[in-house]
Design a protein around this motif. Sequence first.
Motif, short mmCIF file in Angstrom:
data_model
loop_
_atom_site.label_atom_id
_atom_site.label_comp_id
_atom_site.label_asym_id
_atom_site.label_seq_id
_atom_site.Cartn_x
_atom_site.Cartn_y
_atom_site.Cartn_z
N TYR A 128 6.97 7.37 -11.17
CA TYR A 128 6.97 6.01 -10.61
C TYR A 128 8.08 5.15 -11.18
N LYS A 129 9.14 5.79 -11.68
CA LYS A 129 10.32 5.04 -12.10
C LYS A 129 10.91 4.34 -10.89
N GLY A 130 11.27 3.07 -11.06
CA GLY A 130 11.80 2.31 -9.92
C GLY A 130 10.72 1.71 -9.05
N LEU A 131 9.48 1.66 -9.54
CA LEU A 131 8.38 1.11 -8.74
C LEU A 131 8.64 -0.35 -8.38
N GLY A 132 9.13 -1.12 -9.34
CA GLY A 132 9.41 -2.54 -9.08
C GLY A 132 10.44 -2.72 -7.98
N ALA A 133 11.52 -1.94 -8.05
CA ALA A 133 12.57 -2.03 -7.03
C ALA A 133 12.05 -1.55 -5.67
N SER A 185 9.38 17.49 -10.96
CA SER A 185 8.05 16.91 -11.17
C SER A 185 7.48 17.34 -12.51
N ARG A 186 7.59 18.63 -12.82
CA ARG A 186 7.05 19.16 -14.07
C ARG A 186 7.74 18.53 -15.27
N ASP A 187 9.07 18.42 -15.21
CA ASP A 187 9.83 17.84 -16.32
C ASP A 187 9.48 16.37 -16.52
N LEU A 188 9.39 15.62 -15.43
CA LEU A 188 9.06 14.20 -15.53
C LEU A 188 7.65 13.99 -16.08
N LEU A 189 6.71 14.79 -15.61
CA LEU A 189 5.33 14.66 -16.09
C LEU A 189 5.21 15.03 -17.56
N ARG A 190 5.97 16.08 -17.97
CA ARG A 190 5.92 16.51 -19.37
C ARG A 190 6.56 15.46 -20.30
N CYS A 228 0.82 -1.22 0.00
CA CYS A 228 0.00 0.00 0.00
C CYS A 228 0.85 1.27 0.00
N GLN A 229 1.97 1.25 0.74
CA GLN A 229 2.73 2.49 0.94
C GLN A 229 3.46 2.96 -0.31
N VAL A 230 3.74 2.04 -1.28
CA VAL A 230 4.54 2.46 -2.45
C VAL A 230 3.80 3.47 -3.32
N ILE A 231 2.50 3.60 -3.13
CA ILE A 231 1.74 4.61 -3.86
C ILE A 231 2.33 5.99 -3.61
N VAL A 232 2.74 6.22 -2.36
CA VAL A 232 3.34 7.51 -1.98
C VAL A 232 4.86 7.43 -1.99
N THR A 233 5.41 6.28 -1.55
CA THR A 233 6.86 6.16 -1.40
C THR A 233 7.62 6.37 -2.70
N THR A 234 7.13 5.77 -3.79
CA THR A 234 7.90 5.81 -5.05
C THR A 234 8.12 7.24 -5.56
N PRO A 235 7.07 8.05 -5.74
CA PRO A 235 7.33 9.43 -6.20
C PRO A 235 8.11 10.25 -5.17
N MET A 236 7.88 10.00 -3.87
CA MET A 236 8.62 10.72 -2.83
C MET A 236 10.11 10.43 -2.94
N LEU A 256 18.58 3.11 -9.84
CA LEU A 256 17.58 3.18 -10.92
C LEU A 256 16.85 4.51 -10.94
N GLN A 257 16.64 5.10 -9.76
CA GLN A 257 15.87 6.34 -9.69
C GLN A 257 16.71 7.59 -9.90
N SER A 258 18.03 7.46 -9.93
CA SER A 258 18.90 8.62 -10.13
C SER A 258 18.92 8.99 -11.62
N LEU A 259 18.52 10.22 -11.91
CA LEU A 259 18.45 10.68 -13.30
C LEU A 259 19.77 11.24 -13.80
N ASN A 260 20.56 11.83 -12.91
CA ASN A 260 21.83 12.44 -13.30
C ASN A 260 22.99 11.61 -12.77
N ARG A 261 24.02 11.47 -13.60
CA ARG A 261 25.20 10.71 -13.20
C ARG A 261 26.42 11.20 -13.95
N GLY A 262 27.60 10.88 -13.43
CA GLY A 262 28.84 11.30 -14.06
C GLY A 262 29.12 10.53 -15.33
#
Length: 312
Positions: A176-181, A163-168, A115-123, A242-248
Amino acid sequence: MADKQISLPAKLINGGIAGLIGVTCVFPIDLAKTRLQNQQNGSRLYTSMSDCLIKTIRSEGYFGMYRGAAVNLTLVTPEKAIKLAANDFFRHHLSKDGKLSLLKEMLAGCGAGTCQVIVTTPMEMLKIQLQDAGRIAAQRKLMPETVAAGSVATKSPTAMQISRDLLREKGIAGLYKGLGATLLRDVPFSMIYFPLFANLNNLGKRNTDGPAPFYVSFVSGCIAGSTAAVAVNPVDVIKTRLQSLNRGATEDAYSGVADCIRKILRNEGPSAFLKGAYCRALVIAPLFGIAQVVYFLGVGEFILSLLPKKDN
């Protein structure tokens, strides 16, 4: 003995208050955990939790340790409330036929974690970008060889911008990227935590009918939380990556859970799955200890009792 009637509003208030207090206390350690987990071979900026926090204060100031705290403080209330209230709900219904067996306790924890991943994943998705932004900026300054060629320094994004960039770009699925993990982490965590806490807490009860003293609930929450946190840390490393968008430029990108496991094993070895484990234990132990004390003291019930009653 049947469980007492659950007051859902009270449980939601308890979970929210506990989450706010806990996160405020341990957020800097959580930031260190995220940065340590995201470090890959060839781009190690921090050697330990204390080194990470010292360097963060030097380069970003004291409040740099609270990057992403606003997101966590905003969403941890519904997250903790859902987790604790869902576990109570499932335990209440699973115990109707008698005493809860260990299997039923684990099933209740499984339901709470799901139940909690509904909020946990985007947070977590937003929090990780904000927490790791300082690491990327420090790499750019201190380890320029790890920065992608042609990239330019940009101002640290806000949660609203991310949030705006991801939604667009990707719609709601982007948040919800990384929901499975996240499911692979939070469901086993709850299956370990809640039964372990309940049994440890029962050991400290003065009699079979009364509640355990608050200090027993606190210690039980700390022990159960730290045990569950270390047990699922390998999946937490995968989720963070998996959830990190920026990397070296020298850091791996991952296409999914299996690809992440394979590349970590090949390039960093099995020990990489324990990165940040002690930080996570230090975060989770007081977080859940505080949560259980607030929960068992009945703070939410007390607040609701102060509200004027509706006349029937």
